[in-house]
Design a protein around this motif. Structure first.
Motif, PDB file in Angstrom:
ATOM      1  N   PHE A 255       0.957  -1.080   0.596  1.00 26.38           N
ATOM      2  CA  PHE A 255       0.127   0.269  -0.025  1.00 26.38           C
ATOM      3  C   PHE A 255       1.053   0.774  -0.427  1.00 26.38           C
ATOM      4  N   GLY A 256       1.842   0.816   0.594  1.00 26.16           N
ATOM      5  CA  GLY A 256       3.154   2.371   0.426  1.00 26.16           C
ATOM      6  C   GLY A 256       3.562   3.101  -0.400  1.00 26.16           C
ATOM      7  N   LEU A 257       3.516   2.210  -1.717  1.00 24.29           N
ATOM      8  CA  LEU A 257       4.246   2.604  -2.985  1.00 24.29           C
ATOM      9  C   LEU A 257       3.476   3.627  -3.566  1.00 24.29           C
ATOM     10  N   TRP A 258       1.854   4.068  -2.664  1.00 20.46           N
ATOM     11  CA  TRP A 258       1.125   4.823  -3.732  1.00 20.46           C
ATOM     12  C   TRP A 258       1.837   5.800  -2.832  1.00 20.46           C
ATOM     13  N   ALA A 259       2.462   6.320  -2.113  1.00 16.72           N
ATOM     14  CA  ALA A 259       2.011   7.958  -1.251  1.00 16.72           C
ATOM     15  C   ALA A 259       3.648   8.185  -2.168  1.00 16.72           C
ATOM     16  N   ARG A 260       3.894   7.686  -3.587  1.00 17.96           N
ATOM     17  CA  ARG A 260       4.494   7.887  -4.588  1.00 17.96           C
ATOM     18  C   ARG A 260       4.136   8.718  -5.388  1.00 17.96           C
ATOM     19  N   PHE A 261       2.981   8.876  -5.437  1.00 20.50           N
ATOM     20  CA  PHE A 261       2.034   9.752  -6.029  1.00 20.50           C
ATOM     21  C   PHE A 261       1.395  11.320  -5.442  1.00 20.50           C
ATOM     22  N   CYS A 262       1.997  11.071  -4.198  1.00 23.81           N
ATOM     23  CA  CYS A 262       2.353  12.944  -3.618  1.00 23.81           C
ATOM     24  C   CYS A 262       3.248  13.253  -3.225  1.00 23.81           C
ATOM     25  N   SER A 263       3.098  14.571  -3.480  1.00 21.43           N
ATOM     26  CA  SER A 263       4.508  14.932  -3.428  1.00 21.43           C
ATOM     27  C   SER A 263       3.989  15.375  -1.672  1.00 21.43           C
ATOM     28  N   GLU A 264       3.380  15.500  -0.429  1.00 15.98           N
ATOM     29  CA  GLU A 264       3.160  15.743   0.226  1.00 15.98           C
ATOM     30  C   GLU A 264       4.272  14.978   1.123  1.00 15.98           C
ATOM     31  N   SER A 348      -4.269  14.062 -10.481  1.00 15.48           N
ATOM     32  CA  SER A 348      -4.425  14.568  -9.005  1.00 15.48           C
ATOM     33  C   SER A 348      -5.104  14.103  -8.116  1.00 15.48           C
ATOM     34  N   GLY A 349      -6.611  13.011  -9.122  1.00 20.33           N
ATOM     35  CA  GLY A 349      -7.356  12.746  -8.009  1.00 20.33           C
ATOM     36  C   GLY A 349      -6.756  11.069  -7.083  1.00 20.33           C
ATOM     37  N   VAL A 350      -5.682  10.421  -8.014  1.00 17.79           N
ATOM     38  CA  VAL A 350      -4.773   8.955  -6.767  1.00 17.79           C
ATOM     39  C   VAL A 350      -4.195  10.330  -5.859  1.00 17.79           C
ATOM     40  N   SER A 351      -3.491  11.058  -6.013  1.00 11.35           N
ATOM     41  CA  SER A 351      -3.113  12.127  -4.887  1.00 11.35           C
ATOM     42  C   SER A 351      -3.701  12.389  -3.883  1.00 11.35           C
ATOM     43  N   ASP A 352      -5.328  13.497  -3.853  1.00 13.59           N
ATOM     44  CA  ASP A 352      -6.313  13.820  -3.432  1.00 13.59           C
ATOM     45  C   ASP A 352      -6.735  12.136  -2.856  1.00 13.59           C
ATOM     46  N   LEU A 353      -6.605  11.095  -3.149  1.00 17.25           N
ATOM     47  CA  LEU A 353      -7.468   9.922  -2.266  1.00 17.25           C
ATOM     48  C   LEU A 353      -6.073   9.132  -1.776  1.00 17.25           C
ATOM     49  N   ILE A 354      -5.214   9.440  -1.330  1.00 20.82           N
ATOM     50  CA  ILE A 354      -4.046   8.968  -0.565  1.00 20.82           C
ATOM     51  C   ILE A 354      -3.765  10.322   0.584  1.00 20.82           C
ATOM     52  N   ASN A 355      -3.813  11.307   0.167  1.00 25.45           N
ATOM     53  CA  ASN A 355      -3.853  12.771   1.004  1.00 25.45           C
ATOM     54  C   ASN A 355      -5.070  12.278   1.967  1.00 25.45           C
TER      55      ASN A 355
END
Ligand SMILES: *Cc1c(COP(=O)(O)O)cnc(C)c1O
Length: 439
Positions: A255-264, A348-355
């Motif tokens: 699951f952690g790999l999805w953090a790569r979509f988020c600059s945060e 951006s949607g993936v990033s929003d979901l993760i954040n």
């Protein structure tokens, strides 16, 4: 056919409506009713309408509402409406996603999804991508590629000679290695007793300061997203300790790999690109329906050789045949749901979901702390570990939550404590359907 499908679509709508009100875990009564489906193998078939209706009434009632907003068990994810729709359509097409000649559509759409994934996760751009059942199989594939590459570098032809009598490959795993990695290693012929365990810090990260330099070609298994704390192993530091040794770094980032979509989250996910292979799940945080895991391999030739299956009748093309990078030949065209998730969400949607999930995990932690509970981990991702103010009461507290039906959270054991394990990973979980008060 049309009537059956229309009716089934209505039942599906009813189901999705009901999970917003229903208990997250089914009532015992609904589970007991499952026996109604039990009977000797029927001699004659029954009307499809009746079979589907019973499946809905009896089977549906005993499901866990993981696609709802209040399921925080394991790291399960829901399914985005668009991916539920694509999964219907894909089942309708019933494509066999093994070769381009088996399904040009499946092959082409998987290729697009694969390219987008490599870009979104910011992995080396020529990496190979395989669509498998889950992160367990993805770990298996990455580690199989590693085994082949390392033995090749030692002058051993694995494809020709097999594993018996092969040179030894030192395998490093963390003390906090996920069970799917040890399982995959076992399937590949690496016994648990032969693994070198790397020490971890209080968040479950590999403690690179307590490791010495690795000089010989080794297989090093790392983790992005500890299953309990969500913490990331310091990949850059470990890369530093292994560089020039000819070692292979594999990352379990289910699951952690999805953090790569988020600059945060770039602090946590820095250095992941330095590895040689990666495993993740689309059915977890990308919120596609079960099942879809993903393996990435920086050098496509190693994954392709590890998964090779040639036969005269198998008509491999010059394009990317889906089974080039998977253990399976015949399989469902599961890459299509991933394409649809990425296309409908965008980067951006993936990033929003993760954040959003991470923010809600922090909110869980804050609210529970304010209410007197103890949060055991640094909440750096979507995972929160909590004990009851009276730690000995934690197991009973967890059971009460699981039976109450409002939400569902798992249990774990962390640093000597029983703890409730809260994972936020569904697109449906939002501010407004998280509880704020003493409830
Ligand atoms: C879920 C998980 C896995 C296994 O994934 P499956 O999809 O269940 O096969 C592996 N590693 C980690 C860290 C996980 O969270």
């Amino acid at each position: 056919m049309r009537k059956l499908l229309r009716h089934t679509a209505e039942l599906a709508e009813d189901y999705l409506q009901s999970i917003t009100q229903r208990d997250v875990f089914p009532k015992q009564e609904a589970i007991d009713h499952l026996v109604k489906l039990e009977e000797p193998l029927p001699l004659d078939g029954e009307q499809p309408e009746t079979v589907i209706q019973n499946l809905h009434t009896i089977g549906g009632a005993a499901t866990v509402a993981t696609t709802g907003s209040r399921y925080f068990g394991f790291v399960t994810g829901g399914s985005l409406p668009a991916t539920l729709a694509s999964s219907w359509l894909t089942s309708t097409w019933d494509q066999n996603a093994h070769l381009v000649t088996g399904s040009p559509t499946a092959a082409a759409i998987e290729q697009i999804a694969a390219n987008w994934l490599v870009e979104g996760l910011d992995l080396p751009r020529d990496s190979a991508v395989g669509f498998v059942t889950g992160a367990t199989m993805a770990n298996f594939c990455g580690l199989a590629a590693a085994r082949l590459a390392l033995l090749t570098s030692m002058g051993w032809n694995l494809e020709e000679r097999g594993l018996f009598g092969a040179p030894n490959i030192p395998v490093y795993v963390s003390e906090e290695v996920h069970v799917s990695v040890t399982k995959a290693l076992a399937l590949l012929g690496f016994g648990v007793g032969s693994l070198c365990r790397m020490p971890v810090d209080d968040q479950g990260r590999v403690d690179a300061s307590r490791l010495s330099k690795i000089d010989s070609p080794s297989l090093v298994c790392l983790q992005s997203g500890n299953v309990n704390t969500g913490a990331f192993d310091p990949i850059s530091d470990i890369h530093e300790l292994t560089k020039d040794s000819g070692s292979w770094l594999h990352v379990d980032g289910a699951f952690g790999l999805w953090a790569r979509f988020c600059s945060e989250l770039s602090t946590q996910s820095a250095g992941i690109e330095m590895a040689d292979s990666w495993a993740t799940d689309a059915h977890k945080w990308l919120n596609v329906p079960y099942d879809c895991g993903l393996v990435f391999c920086k050098e496509p030739k190693f994954l392709a050789s590890a998964m090779r299956a040639d036969a005269a009748y198998l008509d491999f093309q010059n394009q990317r045949d889906p089974s080039t990078y998977t253990p399976e030949l015949s399989r469902r065209a599961r890459g299509i749901d991933t394409y649809v998730a990425l296309k409908t969400l965008g980067k951006s949607g993936v990033s929003d979901l993760i954040n959003r999930c991470c923010a809600l995990a922090k909110r869980f932690a804050r609210s529970l702390e304010n209410a007197g509970f103890t949060v055991l981990n640094d909440v750096v991702l979507n995972q929160v570990l909590v004990t009851h103010p009276k730690p000995e009461k934690t197991p009973a507290w967890i059971l009460a939550i699981q039976q109450d039906g409002t939400c569902w959270c798992g249990q774990t054991h962390w640093q000597g404590y029983d703890a409730i394990r809260i994972s936020v990973s569904s697109w449906r979980t939002t501010e407004s359907n998280c509880y704020t008060n003493s409830n």
